[in-house]
Motif scaffolding. Structure first.
Motif: not given
Ligand code: SF4
Length: 221
Positions: A193-221
């Protein structure tokens, strides 16, 4: 993380990729955290009672982030037609029950209230086959974080009374908001159901940038 010291190598693409491409790296990281927590939580002689063929916890509400949802949708597309069809039927059945129970929208409810109401519906996860996870290597991050040391039969009880989960840091929550969206999630049983209405995004970043964001999110949660 808390009492745990995690040293874990992460390999990701160096080029600009969608967030879904780093999900395997995040799965490896969560596995490392869970292994450390398991070693810590069983030091007093307790052992993990979770076993293949026990799918009691696979009737719980499984919150999935957008990035993981996109990865799972891509995975489903690669499955043989017959299996996809069976999954489609299971997702449709789950969707109907959740909708009738008024739980499709989780706004305004406490996590506890929502979890108990959802569990009471007894909906098996559509990916559950013969009480085992049919997508075990690709299962959501949060599924990896749930381990118990109490007798397996307690997990099937309506209030989960007596269930003793291992204290695992909830790293999975850091996947929420990874693509800059609002800090949202949806129940795994509503994936299609979610797949039919999900917000689309073509955002791309380098692998290390995605992981850094994830690690920052861990610290922020
Ligand atoms: S994805 Fe797998 S482990 Fe997670 S709830 Fe579904 S069947 Fe269980």
């Amino acid at each position: 993380m808390g009492d745990l010291r995690i040293v874990h190598p992460i390999t990701v693409p160096s080029g600009r990729v969608p967030a879904t491409d780093v999900v395997p790296a995040l799965q490896g990281l969560v596995n490392a955290v869970v292994a450390a927590a398991e070693a810590n939580g069983t030091r007093d002689g307790k052992s993990i009672s979770c076993r293949k063929g026990c799918g009691a916890c696979c009737r719980q509400l499984v919150p999935v982030s957008r990035t993981e949802g996109e990865r799972l949708l891509a995975l489903v597309k690669t499955l043989p037609g017959e299996r996809r069809e069976r999954l489609g039927e299971r997702f449709a059945a789950a969707e109907a029950i959740i909708g009738q129970a008024g739980l499709a929208d989780h706004a305004g409810r406490s996590d506890r209230e929502l979890s108990l109401a959802y569990f009471a519906l007894g909906i098996p996860c559509p990916f559950l086959d013969d009480e085992s996870c049919s997508i075990h290597p690709d299962r959501p991050l949060v599924c990896r974080e749930y381990l118990v040391t109490s007798p397996a039969e307690l997990c099937a009880g309506p209030s989960q009374e007596g269930v003793t989960p291992v204290a695992v840091p909830k790293v999975s929550m850091a996947a929420r908001g990874l693509q800059g969206e609002s800090d949202d999630w949806f129940p795994l049983a509503l994936l299609m159901k979610w797949g039919k209405t999900r917000p689309r995004s073509d955002r791309r970043r380098t692998g290390p940038e995605w992981v850094q964001s994830f690690l920052k999110n861990i610290a922020a949660k």
